[in-house]
Write a protein that holds these residues in place. Sequence first.
Motif, PDB file in Angstrom:
ATOM      1  N   THR A 175       5.082   6.296 -21.035  1.00 17.89           N
ATOM      2  CA  THR A 175       5.201   4.839 -20.940  1.00 17.89           C
ATOM      3  C   THR A 175       5.538   4.405 -19.516  1.00 17.89           C
ATOM      4  OG1 THR A 175       7.545   4.829 -21.580  1.00 17.89           O
ATOM      5  CG2 THR A 175       5.928   4.634 -23.348  1.00 17.89           C
ATOM      6  N   TYR A 176       6.125   5.295 -18.723  1.00 21.26           N
ATOM      7  CA  TYR A 176       6.392   4.941 -17.322  1.00 21.26           C
ATOM      8  C   TYR A 176       5.083   4.707 -16.577  1.00 21.26           C
ATOM      9  CZ  TYR A 176      11.383   5.903 -17.707  1.00 21.26           C
ATOM     10  OH  TYR A 176      12.711   5.850 -18.056  1.00 21.26           O
ATOM     11  N   SER A 177       4.082   5.539 -16.840  1.00 21.60           N
ATOM     12  CA  SER A 177       2.784   5.355 -16.197  1.00 21.60           C
ATOM     13  C   SER A 177       2.174   4.014 -16.584  1.00 21.60           C
ATOM     14  CB  SER A 177       1.828   6.491 -16.587  1.00 21.60           C
ATOM     15  OG  SER A 177       2.268   7.727 -16.073  1.00 21.60           O
ATOM     16  N   THR A 178       2.268   3.684 -17.865  1.00 23.47           N
ATOM     17  CA  THR A 178       1.727   2.413 -18.357  1.00 23.47           C
ATOM     18  C   THR A 178       2.422   1.228 -17.704  1.00 23.47           C
ATOM     19  OG1 THR A 178       1.256   3.451 -20.487  1.00 23.47           O
ATOM     20  CG2 THR A 178       1.273   1.046 -20.417  1.00 23.47           C
ATOM     21  N   ARG A 179       3.737   1.317 -17.590  1.00 23.92           N
ATOM     22  CA  ARG A 179       4.503   0.219 -16.985  1.00 23.92           C
ATOM     23  C   ARG A 179       4.205   0.081 -15.497  1.00 23.92           C
ATOM     24  NH1 ARG A 179      10.493   1.586 -18.367  1.00 23.92           N
ATOM     25  NH2 ARG A 179      10.922  -0.484 -17.463  1.00 23.92           N
ATOM     26  N   PHE A 180       4.118   1.216 -14.797  1.00 25.92           N
ATOM     27  CA  PHE A 180       3.772   1.155 -13.372  1.00 25.92           C
ATOM     28  C   PHE A 180       2.384   0.536 -13.177  1.00 25.92           C
ATOM     29  CE2 PHE A 180       6.909   4.684 -12.261  1.00 25.92           C
ATOM     30  CZ  PHE A 180       7.647   3.900 -11.388  1.00 25.92           C
ATOM     31  N   GLU A 181       1.444   0.949 -14.004  1.00 25.96           N
ATOM     32  CA  GLU A 181       0.083   0.422 -13.893  1.00 25.96           C
ATOM     33  C   GLU A 181       0.063  -1.091 -14.084  1.00 25.96           C
ATOM     34  OE1 GLU A 181      -2.192   2.557 -16.757  1.00 25.96           O
ATOM     35  OE2 GLU A 181      -2.085   4.466 -15.654  1.00 25.96           O
ATOM     36  N   ALA A 182       0.824  -1.574 -15.060  1.00 19.44           N
ATOM     37  CA  ALA A 182       0.871  -3.012 -15.324  1.00 19.44           C
ATOM     38  C   ALA A 182       1.491  -3.771 -14.151  1.00 19.44           C
ATOM     39  CB  ALA A 182       1.650  -3.289 -16.609  1.00 19.44           C
ATOM     40  N   ALA A 183       2.574  -3.227 -13.598  1.00 18.13           N
ATOM     41  CA  ALA A 183       3.235  -3.882 -12.468  1.00 18.13           C
ATOM     42  C   ALA A 183       2.327  -3.906 -11.244  1.00 18.13           C
ATOM     43  CB  ALA A 183       4.547  -3.171 -12.145  1.00 18.13           C
ATOM     44  N   LEU A 184       1.675  -2.783 -10.954  1.00 21.42           N
ATOM     45  CA  LEU A 184       0.790  -2.717  -9.783  1.00 21.42           C
ATOM     46  C   LEU A 184      -0.421  -3.633  -9.953  1.00 21.42           C
ATOM     47  CD1 LEU A 184       0.895   1.114  -9.019  1.00 21.42           C
ATOM     48  CD2 LEU A 184       1.992  -0.717  -7.716  1.00 21.42           C
ATOM     49  N   ALA A 185      -0.925  -3.737 -11.178  1.00 22.24           N
ATOM     50  CA  ALA A 185      -2.056  -4.639 -11.437  1.00 22.24           C
ATOM     51  C   ALA A 185      -1.635  -6.083 -11.194  1.00 22.24           C
ATOM     52  CB  ALA A 185      -2.553  -4.470 -12.867  1.00 22.24           C
ATOM     53  N   THR A 245       0.834  -1.204   0.000  1.00 22.26           N
ATOM     54  CA  THR A 245       0.000   0.000   0.000  1.00 22.26           C
ATOM     55  C   THR A 245       0.871   1.257   0.000  1.00 22.26           C
ATOM     56  OG1 THR A 245      -1.827  -1.106   1.132  1.00 22.26           O
ATOM     57  CG2 THR A 245      -1.758   1.294   1.269  1.00 22.26           C
ATOM     58  N   ARG A 246       1.934   1.243   0.800  1.00 23.85           N
ATOM     59  CA  ARG A 246       2.865   2.383   0.826  1.00 23.85           C
ATOM     60  C   ARG A 246       3.509   2.586  -0.539  1.00 23.85           C
ATOM     61  NH1 ARG A 246       6.864   0.673   5.339  1.00 23.85           N
ATOM     62  NH2 ARG A 246       8.112   2.335   4.431  1.00 23.85           N
ATOM     63  N   ILE A 247       3.935   1.498  -1.154  1.00 24.05           N
ATOM     64  CA  ILE A 247       4.584   1.576  -2.463  1.00 24.05           C
ATOM     65  C   ILE A 247       3.620   2.117  -3.511  1.00 24.05           C
ATOM     66  CG2 ILE A 247       5.542   0.176  -4.341  1.00 24.05           C
ATOM     67  CD1 ILE A 247       6.787  -1.612  -2.129  1.00 24.05           C
ATOM     68  N   GLU A 248       2.378   1.658  -3.484  1.00 23.80           N
ATOM     69  CA  GLU A 248       1.375   2.141  -4.443  1.00 23.80           C
ATOM     70  C   GLU A 248       1.146   3.643  -4.289  1.00 23.80           C
ATOM     71  OE1 GLU A 248      -1.931  -0.401  -3.542  1.00 23.80           O
ATOM     72  OE2 GLU A 248      -1.412  -1.828  -5.139  1.00 23.80           O
ATOM     73  N   ARG A 249       1.091   4.110  -3.053  1.00 19.86           N
ATOM     74  CA  ARG A 249       0.895   5.539  -2.811  1.00 19.86           C
ATOM     75  C   ARG A 249       2.082   6.349  -3.318  1.00 19.86           C
ATOM     76  NH1 ARG A 249      -1.443   5.015   3.390  1.00 19.86           N
ATOM     77  NH2 ARG A 249      -3.593   4.443   2.815  1.00 19.86           N
ATOM     78  N   LEU A 250       3.288   5.834  -3.129  1.00 20.20           N
ATOM     79  CA  LEU A 250       4.481   6.547  -3.582  1.00 20.20           C
ATOM     80  C   LEU A 250       4.534   6.604  -5.105  1.00 20.20           C
ATOM     81  CD1 LEU A 250       6.993   5.088  -0.981  1.00 20.20           C
ATOM     82  CD2 LEU A 250       6.299   7.478  -1.175  1.00 20.20           C
ATOM     83  N   VAL A 251       4.159   5.519  -5.764  1.00 21.52           N
ATOM     84  CA  VAL A 251       4.086   5.537  -7.227  1.00 21.52           C
ATOM     85  C   VAL A 251       3.075   6.588  -7.687  1.00 21.52           C
ATOM     86  CG1 VAL A 251       3.390   4.224  -9.277  1.00 21.52           C
ATOM     87  CG2 VAL A 251       4.840   3.144  -7.539  1.00 21.52           C
ATOM     88  N   GLY A 252       1.967   6.689  -6.958  1.00 21.33           N
ATOM     89  CA  GLY A 252       0.946   7.687  -7.293  1.00 21.33           C
ATOM     90  C   GLY A 252       1.476   9.109  -7.232  1.00 21.33           C
ATOM     91  N   ARG A 253       2.456   9.342  -6.365  1.00 10.83           N
ATOM     92  CA  ARG A 253       3.015  10.685  -6.245  1.00 10.83           C
ATOM     93  C   ARG A 253       3.862  11.089  -7.446  1.00 10.83           C
ATOM     94  NH1 ARG A 253       5.121  10.689   0.060  1.00 10.83           N
ATOM     95  NH2 ARG A 253       3.096  10.201   1.019  1.00 10.83           N
TER      96      ARG A 253
END
Length: 201
Positions: free
Chosen positions: A152-162, A127-135
């Motif tokens: 593409t960084y946003s796309t890659r982060f979204e895929a990893a978090l999913a 949860t902490r990591i997800e919030r930090l990525v959101g920042r």
Amino acid sequence: MDKPDYDVLNVLALKKMADAPTIAAVIAASPADVEKRLESLAGAGLVVVAGGSALPTNEAEPALAATAAEVYAPVRADPEVEALDGRFETTNTQFLTAMSSWQQVDVGGRKVTNDHGDAEYDEKVITRIERLVGRLEGLVAALAAHDARFSTYSTRFEAALAGIDSGDHDLVSSPMRDSVHTIWFEFHEDLLRTLGRERTE
């Protein structure tokens, strides 16, 4: 070098070694186009291609720095990017702490390897990591306004978090996967090169 060549060499420098399909996936290009550009970069002495993979030569970093200084001059002069980058360093420190918490746990005052047997603990760290990525969203968007490849960084982060949310916890920090840690590290290095700055930690 021209901008498309920069994009290919930049990803290769971030990954240290990669094949054309891997680079293509990061910059949203075709593997065939990346292969041609790797051949051109090899002819310029910036890349070595062997066994289907490519590696940057010692001349790659100076060439990237020179091109970045020219291409990203408007980014470096953007007050919004500058302000967001200033806040990134704090977020980056917090991210490193969260990753340390993922990899190790405190047992009797000693740090030991996290065996991931405590699902509640792991979920709190995730949860902490997800919030930090959101920042990072604001900074990524500001950079993408200058150069769409940053999106593409946003796309890659979204895929990893999913994937993490689906139970694939290797996507938190595995160096062999396009994990959150891998993407974050590459983003940080890319940001430093784009802004012409040196790593501080």
